[in-house]
Design an enzyme around this catalytic site. Structure first.
Site, PDB file in Angstrom:
ATOM      1  N   ARG A 257       0.727  -0.781   0.046  1.00 17.37           N
ATOM      2  CA  ARG A 257       0.196  -0.121   0.363  1.00 17.37           C
ATOM      3  C   ARG A 257       0.586   1.238   0.040  1.00 17.37           C
ATOM      4  O   ARG A 257       1.433   1.662   1.098  1.00 17.37           O
ATOM      5  CB  ARG A 257      -0.965  -0.014   1.045  1.00 17.37           C
ATOM      6  CG  ARG A 257      -1.688   1.154   0.945  1.00 17.37           C
ATOM      7  CD  ARG A 257      -3.185   0.960   2.747  1.00 17.37           C
ATOM      8  NE  ARG A 257      -2.193   0.423   3.756  1.00 17.37           N
ATOM      9  CZ  ARG A 257      -1.811   1.251   4.980  1.00 17.37           C
ATOM     10  NH1 ARG A 257      -1.742   1.603   4.629  1.00 17.37           N
ATOM     11  NH2 ARG A 257      -1.689   0.159   5.503  1.00 17.37           N
ATOM     12  N   HIS A 261      -4.085   3.795   4.765  1.00 17.33           N
ATOM     13  CA  HIS A 261      -5.014   2.838   4.836  1.00 17.33           C
ATOM     14  C   HIS A 261      -6.135   3.494   4.000  1.00 17.33           C
ATOM     15  O   HIS A 261      -6.668   3.493   3.299  1.00 17.33           O
ATOM     16  CB  HIS A 261      -4.803   2.379   6.520  1.00 17.33           C
ATOM     17  CG  HIS A 261      -5.890   1.822   6.172  1.00 17.33           C
ATOM     18  ND1 HIS A 261      -6.226   0.626   5.676  1.00 17.33           N
ATOM     19  CD2 HIS A 261      -7.457   2.167   6.758  1.00 17.33           C
ATOM     20  CE1 HIS A 261      -7.065  -0.098   5.928  1.00 17.33           C
ATOM     21  NE2 HIS A 261      -8.265   0.324   6.927  1.00 17.33           N
ATOM     22  N   TYR A 270       3.740   4.110  11.543  1.00 17.52           N
ATOM     23  CA  TYR A 270       4.487   2.336  11.474  1.00 17.52           C
ATOM     24  C   TYR A 270       5.245   2.279  10.296  1.00 17.52           C
ATOM     25  O   TYR A 270       5.351   0.625  10.479  1.00 17.52           O
ATOM     26  CB  TYR A 270       3.137   2.018  11.563  1.00 17.52           C
ATOM     27  CG  TYR A 270       1.900   2.264  10.683  1.00 17.52           C
ATOM     28  CD1 TYR A 270       2.109   1.118   9.160  1.00 17.52           C
ATOM     29  CD2 TYR A 270       1.221   2.915  11.002  1.00 17.52           C
ATOM     30  CE1 TYR A 270       1.175   1.530   8.902  1.00 17.52           C
ATOM     31  CE2 TYR A 270       0.233   3.287  10.177  1.00 17.52           C
ATOM     32  CZ  TYR A 270       0.286   2.372   8.612  1.00 17.52           C
ATOM     33  OH  TYR A 270      -1.310   2.981   7.877  1.00 17.52           O
TER      34      TYR A 270
END
Length: 375
Positions: A257, A261, A270
């Site tokens: 990705r 998100h 993260y």
């Protein structure tokens, strides 16, 4: 009796077109130039639409939405094998496949701006709307496939889900039922390696998601999800098996990705910058473009013209959506009752009439006494 090992199927990894656009000639599928152009067109259209939607969201012209950039090869490399009569059951990163199946850019923009009218499938195709709840669409897909078997229909169901969804109970139930009843379902996992902020290493101890297929008694394979040719080959085999009545398949597309998100997420909290840079070099459009140029399917001038054509399509769709969003049809809250039941239950009809009366009363209250009495 001595212990005896049980022989289990082996899981393969398939990659045909590497990150530099170099193709393995022995594995290269025979795809017509028209189909190659079709694959690239919808992958590029999805990417440019996704990028434009991000700008609109940042400007306050679109709601929060999940981007699909980086997932185009999985979506288009698989959906191209479906007939209109087959079923396409997406999650929410299958923009390329939705556009290919006939969904308009307008409907995508409407949906992510909060208008449920954007979830209405186009006429003539068997598609379910975008599914935001995690993994629930897999049960629908399994049920559709089981229904096909009962009706003795030779169709195929293709459904999509992420690596995070693979940990849901719904996924287990759907795959188990599909395998037991040999439902013609192709389960496409978009393994982009993060369930929002949770890396795959903290989601499971397996080396691959594909190996879970062994437990269900169905074929499984991991493919390079940024290689549209690998996805094309693996899915073609799975669709042919399903159409012949040989049951479901699990395909894991290993991808990344490149974006948050959703537009409400901050992936820098993260993921490392080094990891993102590594995977950006492997993105699907760049390698496929180089392959098409090397193969002589496109010339640079043709690709430039294609970019301009698609940009014009997107701009026109945005203009139509923003004009339509102020129409009485889309501003009508009574429409929320229209798309759930074929035959509306009495209690919902009562609620609809109650809301209609309330809206009429509110509307009249805002008018002058003379106007209201004249009416």
């Amino acid at each position: 009796m001595p212990r005896k090992p049980i022989e289990l199927p082996q899981i393969e990894y398939l990659s045909i077109l590497d990150e530099d656009g170099v193709v393995d000639k022995e594995l290269e599928p025979k795809i017509s130039n028209d189909d190659l152009k079709c694959l690239y067109r919808y992958m590029l259209l999805a990417r440019r639409t996704d990028e434009r939607m991000l700008m609109m969201q940042r400007q306050g012209r679109l709601g929060t939405f999940p981007q699909s950039s980086g997932h185009e090869a999985i979506s288009m490399g698989s959906v191209i094998h479906l007939k209109k009569s087959d079923w396409h059951v997406p999650a929410y990163r299958e923009l390329a496949g939705l556009l290919y199946r006939g969904w308009s850019i307008d409907s995508t923009l409407l949906y992510w701006n909060g208008y449920e009218e954007g979830a209405r499938p186009p006429e003539g195709v068997n598609d379910l709307p975008v599914c935001v709840p995690i993994a629930s669409q897999l049960l629908h897909a399994a049920g559709i496939g089981m229904g096909m078997n009962i009706r003795d229909e030779k169709g195929v169901v293709m459904t999509y889900f992420g690596d995070g969804a693979s940990s849901e109970g719904d996924t287990h139930e759907a795959m188990n039922f599909a395998a037991v009843y040999q439902a013609p379902v192709v389960f496409m996992c978009l393994n982009n390696q993060y369930a929002i902020s949770v890396p795959l290493s903290k989601q499971m101890r397996n080396e691959t998601i594909a190996q879970r297929a062994i437990a269900y008694g169905m074929p499984g394979i991991r493919v390079d999800g940024n290689d549209v040719l690998a996805v094309y080959v693996a899915t073609k085999e799975a669709v042919e098996r399903a159409r012949k009545g040989e049951g479901p398949t699990l395909i894991e597309g290993l991808t990344y990705r490149f974006t948050p998100h959703t537009t409400a997420d901050d992936p820098k909290r993260y993921r490392s910058e080094e990891e993102c840079k590594l995977w950006t070099k492997r993105e699907p459009l760049h390698r496929f473009k180089k392959y098409l140029l090397d193969k002589g399917v496109y010339k640079e001038a043709e690709l430039t013209a294609l970019e301009e054509e698609l940009d014009a399509l997107i701009k026109a769709a945005i203009a139509r959506m923003e004009q339509a969003s102020t129409s009485e049809e889309l501003m009508n809250p009574l429409a929320m009752f229209d798309y759930l039941y074929a035959d509306m239950p009495p209690y919902l009809n009562e609620q609809r009439e109650e809301l209609r009366a309330h809206l009429e009363k509110t509307k009249n209250a805002g008018k002058s006494p003379q106007h209201a009495s004249a009416k």
